[in-house]
Enzyme design. Structure first.
Site, PDB file in Angstrom:
ATOM      1  CG  ASP A   1      -2.325   4.059  -1.419  1.00 40.04           C
ATOM      2  OD1 ASP A   1      -3.094   4.035  -2.405  1.00 40.04           O
ATOM      3  OD2 ASP A   1      -2.494   3.341  -0.421  1.00 40.04           O
TER       4      ASP A   1
ATOM      5  CG  ASP B   1      -2.757  -0.476  -2.555  1.00 39.48           C
ATOM      6  OD1 ASP B   1      -2.538   0.650  -2.080  1.00 39.48           O
ATOM      7  OD2 ASP B   1      -3.419  -1.346  -1.955  1.00 39.48           O
TER       8      ASP B   1
ATOM      9  CB  SER C   1      -0.973  -0.042   1.176  1.00 36.46           C
ATOM     10  OG  SER C   1      -1.946   0.960   1.084  1.00 36.46           O
TER      11      SER C   1
ATOM     12  CG  ASP D   1      -5.608   0.913  -0.341  1.00 36.71           C
ATOM     13  OD1 ASP D   1      -4.706   1.753  -0.551  1.00 36.71           O
ATOM     14  OD2 ASP D   1      -5.604   0.151   0.642  1.00 36.71           O
TER      15      ASP D   1
END
Length: 441
Positions: free
Chosen positions: A230, A232, A92, A234
């Site tokens: 960020d 990834d 992440s 999410d």
């Protein structure tokens, strides 16, 4: 083994190919016949994906491989592929030295505590049954998952009229945001679009400190909105057209107020600002407090009457769409909101900003310190929550004492409607922590 966001840590130490292999085996042992896997751009992602897939296939499970994609794309793909579970290989917002493994259900929600415990037990016991030589599973590619994610966003979000958006992808996997925003009518330009797991342009976490280039670029152009992700994707944070970074609590309040009606509830963690509660009270909606971590917000968001969930760090959940924090979906929702309202800066101005104090206290005995603090505070205060640390409510503010999940630290957070009262509440929380630390030597 699992934290609030899956298994995460430094590659080669906490996170290894051996661990990925074992988790793959454990997923099949726990009943998953087909597993979706995908990864962010980190340099260690491909080998971890290969190890995970090998563990699944060795035990007879089938693998559907999304490849490099955002975590919400991977989470949504579990249902699309008719799979039993999904795996995002990502750390992440952590630095590029780290990686991690996060597990998803077909609903789009991360594995809950019970299922994480089962996987942990299976990994620790190492009692896996390999399939026969002629019954190992296959590995196939899932073509078009990113396009399907963009189309799903566009179908669920109102179109806009020429809104200009600057998206800082942060060299991560959030390129789907660009497709989705263009699909709803935005004019989009990008920063740091090329995937690069070293995150050379800025640290992966989309904080105000890390988004200064985006803020300056929005202020210097005719962009109406800036979006940051960020690694990834999410998480999603925002910059208004003046170049001001929007605080996470204010963004949470705006999303919540936009979704909720009278009688509705919004899920948020114990460290969220009073500003959100006040904004909802004005429309006769209320809050449900959760532990810190998007999985806990998602668990609350699936309950009847909860229409939205979020964390000020940038995780936003619309349960009617998915129980996964979906940064690209949040970006499109924010674009539609700005198109309706005309100015994000003006909307933020309607949200109260209260003084908040944060401090950290080092201790090698944080469990014992927290036990002592919890015992004292629950005995001495009437309105106390212990769902995650110890949160004390007062008539004009609150303070929270909570141990870090990863560091030898106990944190004190305090908020009130005046600076003096915020200082007072922080001092109260501090006194309980320092006394407990001294008692532990």
């Amino acid at each position: 083994m699992f934290g609030t966001s899956g298994v995460r840590g430094r590659f080669g130490e906490e996170i290894t190919a051996g661990l990925a292999l074992s988790i793959g085996r454990a997923l099949v042992a726990d009943g998953a016949d087909r597993v979706v896997i995908g990864r962010d751009p980190r340099t260690t992602g491909p080998l971890l994906a290969d190890a995970l897939a090998a563990g699944i296939r060795e035990c007879g499970g089938e693998v559907t491989d999304v490849g490099m994609a955002s975590t919400p794309t991977i989470a949504r793909s579990v249902a699309w592929a008719g799979a039993d579970a999904g795996v995002s290989i990502t750390a992440s917002h952590n630095p590029p030295t780290d990686n991690g493994i996060k597990l998803w259900t077909p609903s789009g929600m991360a594995f809950d505590a019970d299922r994480r415990a089962r996987i942990t037990e299976l990994v620790e016991r190492e009692t896996f049954e390999p399939a026969a030589w002629d019954a190992v599973g296959d590995r196939e590619s899932f073509e078009g998952a990113i396009d399907r994610h963009a189309a799903a966003i566009a179908a669920a979000v109102d179109p806009v009229d020429g809104l200009r958006v600057l998206v800082d992808i942060g060299n991560g996997a959030g390129g789907v945001t660009v497709r989705a925003l263009r699909s709803i009518g935005c004019t989009v330009e990008t920063l740091n679009e090329g995937p690069d797991g070293r995150f050379p342009a800025r640290p992966s976490e989309p904080t105000a400190e890390n988004c200064t280039t985006l803020a300056a670029a929005v202020a210097a152009t005719d962009a109406d909105l800036g979006i940051a992700h960020d690694g990834d994707a999410d998480r999603m944070m925002a910059v208004d057209k003046t170049g001001s970074f929007v605080p996470g609590d204010a963004l949470l309040a705006l999303f919540a107020r936009d979704v909720a009606d009278a009688g509705d509830q919004v899920a948020m963690p114990v460290n969220t600002s009073l500003a959100v509660e006040d904004a909802l009270a004005a429309i006769d909606a209320s809050v449900v407090r959760t532990r810190v971590g998007d999985v806990y917000v998602a668990e609350a968001a699936r309950e009847d009457g909860v229409v939205f969930g979020g964390e000020p760090s940038g995780a936003w959940i619309w349960p009617a769409a998915t129980l996964c924090p979906d940064g690209p979906f949040a970006a499109a929702q924010l674009a539609a909101f700005v198109d309706r309202m005309g100015s994000l800066a003006d909307a933020v101005g309607t949200i109260e900003q209260y003084p908040i104090r944060r401090e950290s206290h080092e201790t090698t005995a944080k469990a014992a310190v927290m036990e002592t603090v919890a015992d004292r505070l629950t005995a001495e205060y009437d309105s106390v929550s212990t769902i995650d640390g110890v949160r004390v409510e007062t008539d004009d503010g609150w303070f929270l004492v909570r141990a870090s999940g990863t560091e030898p630290i106990v944190r004190v957070t305090a908020e009130a409607r005046t600076d003096d009262r915020a200082d007072e509440l922080a001092a109260v929380g501090r006194s309980y922590v320092t006394t407990a630390i001294e008692a532990e030597g």
